[in-house]
Design a protein around this motif. Sequence first.
Motif: not given
Ligand code: GDD
Length: 314
Positions: A116, A141, A169-170, A179, A181, A185, A202-205, A208, A210, A245, A268
Amino acid sequence: MDALITGAGGFVGNYLVQELLHYHAHVGATKLPKEYIKCKNCDILDMDLTKEYEVRKILELYKPAQIYHLAAQSSVAVSWTDPELTIDVNMKGTLHLLNAVRSIENYTPRILLVGSSEEYGYLKNTCPVNEQETLHPANIYAVTKACQNMIGNIYAKAYGMDVLMVRAFNHIGVGQSPTFVASDFVLQIAEIEAGLRAPLMRVGNLEAKRDFSDVRDIVRAYRLLMQNGHTGETYNVGSGSAVSIQELLSILLGLSTESIIVEQDAAKMRPAEIACIQADIQKLQAHTGWKPEFALEETLQTMLYHERRNFGIL
Ligand code: GDD
């Protein structure tokens, strides 16, 4: 057997199975007993990576020429709540696989270990990041995937095994757990449009950044690396561009039929977060000629279309 995919019951595995069936006659797909794999023409095998004897039994029986090692506890969020499971599956599980291969006489499969971009961790002004960058994993992780990469490297060098590693990457697409993002959404929007939740997301950060790819592009890159990648090498697999995001959310809100209010949810937010994760994909492209085929908006549109169908609003 031509190719075996471990952890094929997960989101990516289902896509990789379909990709490989276009190229191979005999594909095997391992899954946990509780999981489901949609595949008529492959061998579906129950295998728990944490049980070494199960791994050995399957490899001895089928001796696959190629092994795509996807099986993992793949959620960063879950690794905060269950670090032990994450270590057991991602580190010990990989050792079980590599040791089982080593223990079988005259057996030298090509093994692709899926890691990852999280392995890079805290990056200072290195966006995009290339494979030479020093790793500073920022969560359990990420630590487990960095270790998997190092173990793969050691087994390739010390034992002459044909192992190569990717840092994915994502990646997003239909069927991913909410779980993550984009699926989170998309699900919220579909629920709002179906009248099952108030028009409040409802959202998190949102700051960021990606590097998002369509999962179909990602599995194609894995196949091409299995074909053309170099033993003992690590490859970034991503789109090569990063979006915030907030930008991802704006695309989705623009696709919605509803007017939606966005609210930050403290639950979140992550205990630690990397500001920007973007892939330098020069090495992947030089060794395979791979290029992404799906634009982010197209992938998000497809995801929303499927979620709307799930809620019967199409
Ligand atoms: N899940 C989630 N939910 N993430 C949110 C939200 C929300 O409501 N709002 C903002 N985020 C932000 C997280 O804080 C993070 O910065 C970004 O969205 C991506 O989160 P995730 O989709 O949960 O993915 P990840 O980056 O933590 O991990 C994924 O990508 C990795 C590769 O970079 C996974 O697929 C991993 O297995 C993978 O290795």
